[in-house]
Motif scaffolding. Structure first.
Motif, short mmCIF file in Angstrom:
data_model
loop_
_atom_site.label_atom_id
_atom_site.label_comp_id
_atom_site.label_asym_id
_atom_site.label_seq_id
_atom_site.Cartn_x
_atom_site.Cartn_y
_atom_site.Cartn_z
N GLY A 290 0.90 -0.92 -0.04
CA GLY A 290 0.38 0.03 -0.66
C GLY A 290 0.87 1.35 -0.09
N ASN A 308 -1.45 6.55 -6.03
CA ASN A 308 -2.42 7.02 -5.74
C ASN A 308 -3.60 7.02 -6.69
OD1 ASN A 308 -3.31 5.29 -4.08
ND2 ASN A 308 -2.01 6.66 -2.28
N ARG A 347 -3.95 -4.52 0.23
CA ARG A 347 -4.65 -3.17 0.95
C ARG A 347 -4.54 -1.60 0.25
NH1 ARG A 347 -4.66 -0.26 5.60
NH2 ARG A 347 -2.29 0.33 5.58
N SER A 348 -5.36 -0.43 0.82
CA SER A 348 -5.98 0.81 0.63
C SER A 348 -4.88 0.74 -1.30
CB SER A 348 -4.62 1.03 1.03
OG SER A 348 -4.28 2.21 1.18
N GLN A 349 -3.68 1.11 -0.99
CA GLN A 349 -3.12 1.24 -3.01
C GLN A 349 -2.98 0.06 -3.18
OE1 GLN A 349 0.69 3.00 -5.44
NE2 GLN A 349 -0.47 4.59 -3.46
N LEU A 352 -6.44 -0.76 -4.75
CA LEU A 352 -6.59 -0.57 -6.04
C LEU A 352 -5.63 -1.16 -7.52
CD1 LEU A 352 -7.88 2.03 -6.97
CD2 LEU A 352 -6.62 3.33 -6.52
N THR A 374 -9.53 -6.84 -2.47
CA THR A 374 -9.48 -6.11 -1.70
C THR A 374 -9.48 -5.62 -0.40
OG1 THR A 374 -10.75 -5.47 -2.71
CG2 THR A 374 -9.50 -5.28 -4.53
N ALA A 377 -9.57 -0.26 -0.27
CA ALA A 377 -9.37 0.26 -1.19
C ALA A 377 -11.19 0.54 -2.71
CB ALA A 377 -8.71 -1.22 -2.02
#
Length: 495
Positions: A290, A308, A347-349, A352, A374, A377
């Motif tokens: 992330g 991001n 997770r998170s970025q 994504l 994910t 995200a």
């Protein structure tokens, strides 16, 4: 620990797509017309000459046969009428539902955009300049200005903490603001006409629509406006360096895929785990890290704000390229041939990036992506195909998960698990604490324990990655670095 999970989508989801309803109405119409044609043919037998001739010989039987034929024809006509009426009712209901849903979405969009326009137009030029350029200038301020810099940062952190605590109790604000981001960009241009002219000019040079109509288009305008200054990695490339190949442990649960201490987590690096199967194939799990930096300029660490924003704007990123090269290198090193199954997670970025790769036709043409996991995200806007099975974990109070301003698709191949965590946060915790890896690991454990039929079905579909069968897992971690163009080719890097 809160154990309440809200599950949407999946094989046992309640949603029925518009296309499925339309197909059903079409089938009903075909069946109704077929039954009507059958009724006509059955009715026609009542006036057949042969049947009338038989009536001369056996009049009683003839009358009984006539009555039976006419009853059959009448019943068939009734069935046909009911089926055709159901088809038309389905179409009418579908039209009303679609119109209602579109109206509700349009109302929400208009409200969010209107608020964004009003806020953007009210921002004074001086405040706008400070918001845009202070983060860019702070790293260059001389040491003599350190107290002033510290004061500015302290003020920002104080305001951020207030907002952070507010969002725990009003989590719906984040999706609403995110949905109205296009309005904010439009409002900034209206409130400061010179800025609007400049945004239109910069956007036009790159073929970006202005004024923007969606959140993604608004982010594209921001990327166009900051090109060469910030949020721009166009003059960089990526260096991917593999570390030692080791024997590890295969994942056995969703928690193993999400937990930072799990067997698939590479920490700040991309980790590729390959498991040889008895039939000669491999299963591959790729864990994407992330966000590690919020600096507005593209630096050496590519897991940053630039990646991001570019991902949310629908752009290709160097991090996507790095994951592609890492997976290809791992398969080459192990001698894996054919289109082995791949699960992408993060997770998170990281989530994504994983979903963006699964939505990328070029990546799928090289690798057989079958599953994506994910956590926290914002992935609702990504066009992941139906044949890729997605599991998304989201906390209601997590602002990051709401940054896409939309709900994830409610379909058979996409399961979304939402969990309220306000009651497990500490008294001084804010919304950003709802994004913590530890909390998502707890949620993943609850997913593993859940008897929800959609989750059971998803776990069964991912059994090839979680069954623990196969040979010794091969684990390779890849360090990823963003470097100036022309400097990525060093000894040991992945081509």
């Amino acid at each position: 620990m809160s154990r309440e999970l809200t599950v949407t989508g999946g094989t046992h989801g309640l949603a029925v797509s518009f296309e499925e309803l339309e197909d059903g109405a079409q089938v009903l119409e075909v069946v109704g017309r077929d039954v009507a044609e059958t009724a006509v043919r059955v009715g026609a037998t009542a006036v057949e000459p042969a049947l009338a001739l038989a009536g001369v010989v056996a009049p009683v039987e003839y009358l009984a046969a006539e009555a039976a034929v006419l009853d059959c024809a009448r019943d068939a006509v009734g069935v046909s009428t009911q089926v055709l009426a159901t088809a038309e009712t389905t179409r009418a209901a579908l039209g009303l539902y679609r119109a209602g849903e579109q109206a509700a979405e349009a109302l929400f969009d208009v409200a969010a955009t209107s608020v964004g326009v009003a806020v953007g137009a009210s921002v004074p030029t001086t405040a706008l300049a400070a918001a845009l350029f202070t983060p860019l200038l702070l790293p260059r301020l001389p040491m003599v200005g350190a107290p002033a810099t510290a004061a500015l940062v302290g003020l920002g952190l104080g305001l951020g903490q207030e907002v952070d605590e507010l969002l725990v109790h009003a989590p719906g604000l984040v999706p609403f603001v995110a949905e109205g981001f296009d309005g904010l960009v439009i409002g900034l241009g209206r409130g400061t006409p010179a800025l609007g002219t400049w945004l239109r000019w910069r956007s036009g040079r790159l073929g970006v629509p202005y004024p923007p109509r969606t959140q993604q288009e608004a982010l594209q305008v921001v990327v166009a406006a900051t090109g060469g200054i910030a949020l721009d990695e166009s003059d960089h490339e990526v260096r991917v360096v593999p570390h030692a190949v080791t024997v590890g442990r295969a994942p056995r649960s969703v928690a193993d895929l999400v937990d930072d201490s799990g067997p698939t987590s590479g920490g700040s690096r991309v980790r590729v785990v390959g498991v040889p199967r008895a039939d000669g194939s491999w299963t591959w799990v790729v864990d994407v890290p992330g966000t590690q930096s919020f600096a507005p300029r593209a630096g050496e660490n590519p897991w940053d704000l630039t990646s991001n924003v570019l991902l949310a704007a629908g752009e290709q990123t160097l991090t996507m390229q790095a994951v592609t090269r890492a997976l290809a290198d791992a398969q080459r090193r192990t001698g894996s041939v054919g289109r082995s199954r791949v699960l992408l997670g993060g997770r998170s970025q990281g989530g994504l990036t994983a979903a963006a790769l699964a939505a990328d036709p070029r990546f799928r043409s090289r690798f057989r992506v079958t599953h994506v996991v994910t956590a926290g995200a914002p992935v609702a806007g990504l066009d992941v195909p139906d044949d890729v099975s997605v599991l998304s974990l989201e906390h209601t109070e997590d602002p990051v998960a709401g940054l896409d301003g939309a709900d994830n698709p409610d379909r058979e191949g996409w399961v979304t698990v939402e969990r309220r965590v306000a009651d497990v946060l500490g008294p001084d915790d804010g919304a950003t604490d709802a994004h913590a890896t530890e909390l998502y690991a707890q949620t993943a454990h609850l997913v593993d324990e859940s008897d929800d039929p959609s989750l059971r079905s998803w776990r069964e579909g991912a059994d090839a990655f979680l069954d623990g069968e196969g040979g010794d897992p091969v684990v390779i971690d890849y360090a990823v670095e963003r470097v100036p163009a022309g400097m990525s080719a060093v000894a040991g890097s992945v081509p």
